[in-house]
Write a protein that holds these residues in place. Structure first.
Motif, PDB file in Angstrom:
ATOM      1  N   THR A   1      72.810  39.329  -6.422  1.00 32.65           N
ATOM      2  CA  THR A   1      73.353  38.293  -5.545  1.00 32.65           C
ATOM      3  C   THR A   1      72.226  37.683  -4.735  1.00 32.65           C
ATOM      4  OG1 THR A   1      75.457  39.463  -5.341  1.00 32.65           O
ATOM      5  CG2 THR A   1      74.974  37.798  -3.674  1.00 32.65           C
ATOM      6  N   CYS A   2      72.241  36.358  -4.602  1.00 30.85           N
ATOM      7  CA  CYS A   2      71.294  35.642  -3.748  1.00 30.85           C
ATOM      8  C   CYS A   2      72.041  35.088  -2.536  1.00 30.85           C
ATOM      9  CB  CYS A   2      70.649  34.486  -4.505  1.00 30.85           C
ATOM     10  SG  CYS A   2      69.240  34.952  -5.508  1.00 30.85           S
ATOM     11  N   TYR A   3      71.370  35.100  -1.390  1.00 36.53           N
ATOM     12  CA  TYR A   3      71.947  34.591  -0.150  1.00 36.53           C
ATOM     13  C   TYR A   3      71.099  33.421   0.341  1.00 36.53           C
ATOM     14  CZ  TYR A   3      74.437  38.999  -0.389  1.00 36.53           C
ATOM     15  OH  TYR A   3      75.213  40.049  -0.815  1.00 36.53           O
ATOM     16  N   VAL A   4      71.703  32.246   0.359  1.00 34.60           N
ATOM     17  CA  VAL A   4      70.997  31.032   0.758  1.00 34.60           C
ATOM     18  C   VAL A   4      71.485  30.621   2.140  1.00 34.60           C
ATOM     19  CG1 VAL A   4      70.466  28.645   0.183  1.00 34.60           C
ATOM     20  CG2 VAL A   4      70.802  30.331  -1.649  1.00 34.60           C
ATOM     21  N   ALA A   5      70.622  30.783   3.142  1.00 35.04           N
ATOM     22  CA  ALA A   5      70.962  30.421   4.520  1.00 35.04           C
ATOM     23  C   ALA A   5      70.219  29.144   4.884  1.00 35.04           C
ATOM     24  CB  ALA A   5      70.591  31.548   5.473  1.00 35.04           C
ATOM     25  N   ILE A   6      70.954  28.187   5.424  1.00 34.62           N
ATOM     26  CA  ILE A   6      70.382  26.894   5.798  1.00 34.62           C
ATOM     27  C   ILE A   6      70.716  26.623   7.260  1.00 34.62           C
ATOM     28  CG2 ILE A   6      70.296  24.429   5.243  1.00 34.62           C
ATOM     29  CD1 ILE A   6      71.560  25.188   2.512  1.00 34.62           C
TER      30      ILE A   6
END
Length: 330
Positions: free
Chosen positions: A220-225
């Motif tokens: 799983t990848c977590y993309v925080a913006i």
């Protein structure tokens, strides 16, 4: 090809640049000429000499390499450049023995650089040459077990001079005429001596042992913006897959789906699509979660990169695929 010197120019005394030959051969490892050309031009324009490359920041080189794959090559490129620049006075060794002492330089690369850059008698054995030898001599033993037999046959066909021109010519013969599928035997300059052609076996050779089935790994990848457009990235450890490259924080990649624990509390949205990618030894399926956080958000994972400094092209291909899934939603 931008790294080559034409045979007529070589005969006129124009010598190939060992730096260019070495860089091209490192880039061409398990990578096509079409994919390498633009990277080679970009690297040699940005770092014209081995000293320039040796002085470059690791992060800049890794970012410039992004998308070319097999990232250990980029790390070895830097290590080798620094050995040549700092320990060898900027001069590459001219023989196979000396070249193989450099980081990231094995038997094939050392033979190619010695032959092409320094016109040394060396047996260059890439996939193209293996195919030509297997067909010309009708070798039915499959690869990789036949590799040393093919190497001996290739060594026995070396000319008495112009070793660099010969090495490039026989590789080009395999790349353009003696191709893996539908070889153009009717225009081959070696058709008269080829044993596979009259036997009707050219297209069948070289034979290869069956490949092992690639496993599938999950993660799983977590993309925080942030609201100001900054994105959260972390640099992967130097050792291991995609070593030294920037990427999205995430779980380990495992055959059994790993425990999905976000790196910090946020309102994560799970995307319906997966990012899928195939590496040399396994297939990868990544679940993607994204979140928008406040500009003053505090975290102890990775580093927020300002929107003005963020370029998705600095990320490896699998991480670009993740961003492509996220980007339409933000």
């Amino acid at each position: 090809m931008p790294w080559r010197v034409a045979p007529a120019d070589r005969l006129a005394g124009v010598a190939p640049d060992p730096y260019h030959v070495w860089m091209s051969e490192i880039m061409l490892q398990q990578t096509t000429v079409a994919a390498v050309k633009d990277y080679f031009v970009k690297f040699t324009q940005r770092w014209p000499t081995v000293q320039d490359l040796a002085a470059a920041d690791d992060a800049d080189v890794m970012a410039a390499w992004a998308g070319l794959g097999y990232y250990a090559r980029a790390r070895n490129l830097l290590k080798c450049a620094r050995v040549v620049a700092n320990e060898l006075g900027g001069v590459f060794p001219s023989d196979e023995v000396g070249l193989q002492k450099l980081p990231g330089v094995g038997p094939y690369t050392s033979a190619a650089v010695a032959s092409i850059a320094f016109d040394q008698s060396a047996t260059v054995l890439d996939g193209n040459v293996e195919r030509v030898m297997a067909r010309y001599h009708l070798i039915e033993e499959p690869l990789p077990t036949s590799k040393e037999t093919l190497r001996g046959l290739a060594a026995g066909m070396l000319p008495d001079a112009r070793f660099g021109d010969y090495s490039q010519a026989i590789m080009d013969l395999g790349a353009t005429i003696c191709t893996p599928r539908s070889p153009a035997c009717g225009i081959c300059p070696w058709m008269e001596g080829c044993k596979a052609r009259p036997a009707g076996m050219a297209a069948e050779l070289p034979k290869k042992l069956p490949k092992a089935v690639k496993p599938t790994r999950f993660g799983t990848c977590y993309v925080a913006i942030r609201k100001d457009g900054a994105v959260l990235l972390e640099r992967r450890p130097d050792k291991g897959l995609l070593g030294g490259m920037l990427g999205w924080p995430g779980t380990e990649w495992a055959v059994d789906a790993p425990d999905m624990r976000p790196p910090f509390e946020a309102e994560w949205t799970v995307l319906s699509e997966e990012a899928r990618h195939t590496f040399t030894h396994f297939h990868l399926r990544l679940s993607v979660q994204c979140a928008v956080v406040t500009d003053d958000f505090d975290q102890d994972v990775g580093e927020f990169i300002a929107a003005s400094d963020y370029d998705v092209n600095d990320l490896p291909t699998v991480m670009r695929k993740v961003w492509k899934l996220v980007n339409p939603t933000v």
